[in-house]
Design an enzyme around this catalytic site. Structure first.
Site, PDB file in Angstrom:
ATOM      1  N   ARG A 206      19.570 -24.626 -27.694  1.00  0.00           N
ATOM      2  CA  ARG A 206      19.214 -24.403 -26.295  1.00  0.00           C
ATOM      3  C   ARG A 206      19.235 -22.931 -25.914  1.00  0.00           C
ATOM      4  O   ARG A 206      20.065 -22.169 -26.396  1.00  0.00           O
ATOM      5  CB  ARG A 206      20.185 -25.151 -25.378  1.00  0.00           C
ATOM      6  CG  ARG A 206      20.076 -26.648 -25.405  1.00  0.00           C
ATOM      7  CD  ARG A 206      21.336 -27.291 -24.848  1.00  0.00           C
ATOM      8  NE  ARG A 206      22.426 -27.270 -25.825  1.00  0.00           N
ATOM      9  CZ  ARG A 206      23.711 -27.336 -25.518  1.00  0.00           C
ATOM     10  NH1 ARG A 206      24.084 -27.416 -24.256  1.00  0.00           N
ATOM     11  NH2 ARG A 206      24.632 -27.325 -26.456  1.00  0.00           N
TER      12      ARG A 206
ATOM     13  N   HIS B 128      21.651 -17.959 -26.496  1.00  0.00           N
ATOM     14  CA  HIS B 128      21.218 -19.267 -26.995  1.00  0.00           C
ATOM     15  C   HIS B 128      22.298 -19.828 -27.906  1.00  0.00           C
ATOM     16  O   HIS B 128      23.136 -19.086 -28.450  1.00  0.00           O
ATOM     17  CB  HIS B 128      19.881 -19.153 -27.755  1.00  0.00           C
ATOM     18  CG  HIS B 128      19.975 -18.451 -29.076  1.00  0.00           C
ATOM     19  ND1 HIS B 128      20.297 -19.094 -30.258  1.00  0.00           N
ATOM     20  CD2 HIS B 128      19.797 -17.140 -29.403  1.00  0.00           C
ATOM     21  CE1 HIS B 128      20.305 -18.218 -31.248  1.00  0.00           C
ATOM     22  NE2 HIS B 128      20.013 -17.030 -30.763  1.00  0.00           N
ATOM     23  N   CYS B 129      22.294 -21.166 -28.064  1.00  0.00           N
ATOM     24  CA  CYS B 129      23.216 -21.816 -29.001  1.00  0.00           C
ATOM     25  C   CYS B 129      22.374 -22.436 -30.110  1.00  0.00           C
ATOM     26  O   CYS B 129      21.310 -21.919 -30.450  1.00  0.00           O
ATOM     27  CB  CYS B 129      24.084 -22.833 -28.279  1.00  0.00           C
ATOM     28  SG  CYS B 129      23.158 -24.129 -27.430  1.00  0.00           S
ATOM     29  N   ALA B 130      22.806 -23.555 -30.658  1.00  0.00           N
ATOM     30  CA  ALA B 130      22.111 -24.127 -31.808  1.00  0.00           C
ATOM     31  C   ALA B 130      20.743 -24.687 -31.454  1.00  0.00           C
ATOM     32  O   ALA B 130      19.823 -24.664 -32.274  1.00  0.00           O
ATOM     33  CB  ALA B 130      22.970 -25.224 -32.440  1.00  0.00           C
TER      34      ALA B 130
END
Length: 504
Positions: A30, A26-28
């Site tokens: 999503r 995951h990113c910030a």
């Protein structure tokens, strides 16, 4: 986290379970998946989950938008899967199998340019400001006088003074600003060769040195090469039984890219075949020196050869029986030329047309292409205007493009998301067709953006303004339309701009 338990479990099921997941992270905001079979993901059902704000596919990754609490969602998701947590790079690597060849190629190019984007944005704004100071004549500043003679264009209209003509202060500012602008654009090959070695995991200082050998002050500046070649005054290295032209590659992309890839490949090759105790001595020598030699004997000249053939093709297109069709094709394809750095050859064509015909029909299409790129970015900004991270890139990029420098717009936005790039190319092609069919002519090379109308010959002004409106409206509208109908929205390139993402 309790409110994510059911949604996380359902997402795992709807995405196809562990047997369909190659990697996940995951990113910030999503969840990012590399799926074995993206078609198995039940997109509509996933988007109906209360915790999900939307989905999209980019660069072979299926991404599920959760929001700022994505880390909590991920922890719940992990309880339902046996797939080990992956890094973002692991997911990108796994997702490459879902990419077609051109996406892989464009991703490589984008990741080479991504670290250079902050400098290009700064350079674009500086050049745009300098264009206004030295390239835009204002009637209120009076008619330009040289040696007591009032200056006029080929059609007899007055040439008005620019800001630098009447103000010593702004003339000094303009001259001083060339210092960082030259460092950014003329010495761009240094940044490219460094970035190639960074991307390919080889020694970056060797990339920097290789780049310097392409733009060294010992060499003839690339911008002066055309005249020197025609006059037979190119300096040469004399080896006795053969000579080698001493030509630099300022602002050239292809020679730098070819040289950087060659250097990285040679270093990797020698590291595999040279014993480790000799590696420190032999590998840098056997990688760098051959790369420098190849850059000045084969790779650089190949870049010039490609540019020369393009120049001949452009000249034929402008004067041949199919010039209307050529106007569309050149308008659409000028932006890809900028990516390769081959767009610099158009300056020589413009100069020849101005000398022969008293004006150039080529330059107006270049200005229209720049405007089209700016309009596509403006549309993307409109769609993402609530996103502060995107605003850091989109706002300066469309300003720079509207002032005639499109690299920030392309490498920062339109190429990254692909569909705005296609929208810009389409709008630019239509505008180029109008410009060529109506014979729009410029007195000279000017500011290649919105202020471009200032150098257009008076009889052509109305048609240029019409073409300019097309270059504004069509890319803007198509970008919004393509996003709405999901045309090429899953074809984007997945890369970050390190300067803007270093804290994430």
């Amino acid at each position: 986290m309790a409110n994510f338990q059911e949604d996380a479990k359902k997402l795992h099921e709807l995405i196809g379970g562990d047997e369909n997941i190659q990697a996940v992270t995951h990113c910030a905001t999503r969840m990012r998946f590399a799926l074995k079979d993206p078609a198995r993901a039940a997109v509509k059902e996933i988007e109906a989950l209360p915790s999900v704000k939307g989905t999209f596919t980019q660069a072979g990754q299926f991404q599920v938008i959760i929001g700022n609490k994505v880390a909590d969602f991920y922890q719940e998701f992990a309880k339902h899967t046996q797939i080990q947590a992956s890094s973002k790079e692991d997911v990108k690597t796994a997702a490459e199998s879902n990419q077609v060849w051109w996406q892989k190629l464009m991703t490589f190019l984008a990741e080479v340019f991504a670290p250079i984007i902050p400098a290009i944005i700064v350079g674009g704004l500086i050049l745009g400001f300098r264009n206004i100071l030295e390239g835009v004549g204002f009637q209120g500043l009076g008619q330009k006088v040289v040696d007591g003679v009032l200056q006029t264009n080929a059609d007899g209209t007055p040439i008005w003074n620019t800001i630098t003509d009447v103000s010593q202060f702004w003339s000094g500012v303009n001259a001083f600003l060339w210092l960082p602008a030259e460092a950014i654009f003329h010495f761009l090959p240094v940044g490219i060769t460094w970035s190639v070695t960074r991307k390919m995991g080889t020694t970056q200082i060797l990339g920097i040195i290789l780049g310097i050998t392409l733009v060294s002050g010992q060499l003839l500046n690339a911008y002066e090469a055309a005249d020197a070649i025609s006059q037979g005054t190119v300096p040469q290295w004399d080896f006795g039984f053969f000579k080698l032209d001493m030509i630099g590659y300022q602002a050239q992309v292809l020679p730098a890219m070819f040289a950087g890839i060659t250097l990285a490949w040679l270093e990797k090759f020698w590291r595999k075949h040279i014993p480790e105790y000799l590696s420190m001595i032999l590998v840098p020598f056997l990688a760098l020196l051959p790369a420098v030699i190849l850059a000045h004997t084969i790779l650089g000249p190949v870049g010039w050869w490609i540019g020369d053939w393009i120049a001949k093709g452009v000249t034929w297109g402008l004067t041949g029986p199919l010039k209307a069709i050529f106007g569309f094709l050149f308008g659409a394809l000028y932006a890809p030329l900028v990516i390769t750095g081959l767009h610099h050859m158009t300056n020589a064509i413009d100069a020849q047309l101005i000398a022969s015909n008293g004006g150039t029909v080529l330059w107006p299409m270049i200005a229209l292409s720049n405007i089209a790129q700016g309009s596509a970015v403006l549309a993307y900004w409109w769609m993402t205007r609530q996103n502060e991270e995107e605003n850091q890139i989109t706002v300066p990029s469309y300003i720079s493009a509207y002032l005639g420098v499109t690299e920030p717009a392309m490498f920062g936005v339109t190429l990254k998301y692909v569909f705005p790039f296609i929208a810009a190319m389409t709008g630019s092609g239509i505008a180029g067709l109008i410009s060529t069919m109506t014979g729009v002519t410029a007195n000279s090379i000017g500011v290649g953006g919105l202020p471009g109308f200032l150098v257009i010959q008076q009889p052509s002004m109305l048609w240029f303004i019409i073409a300019m409106l097309v270059a504004i409206v069509v890319p803007f509208g198509l970008t919004l339309l393509f996003k709405k109908i999901n045309f090429l929205t899953d074809a984007g390139l997945d890369f970050d701009l390190p300067f803007f993402n270093q804290n994430k």
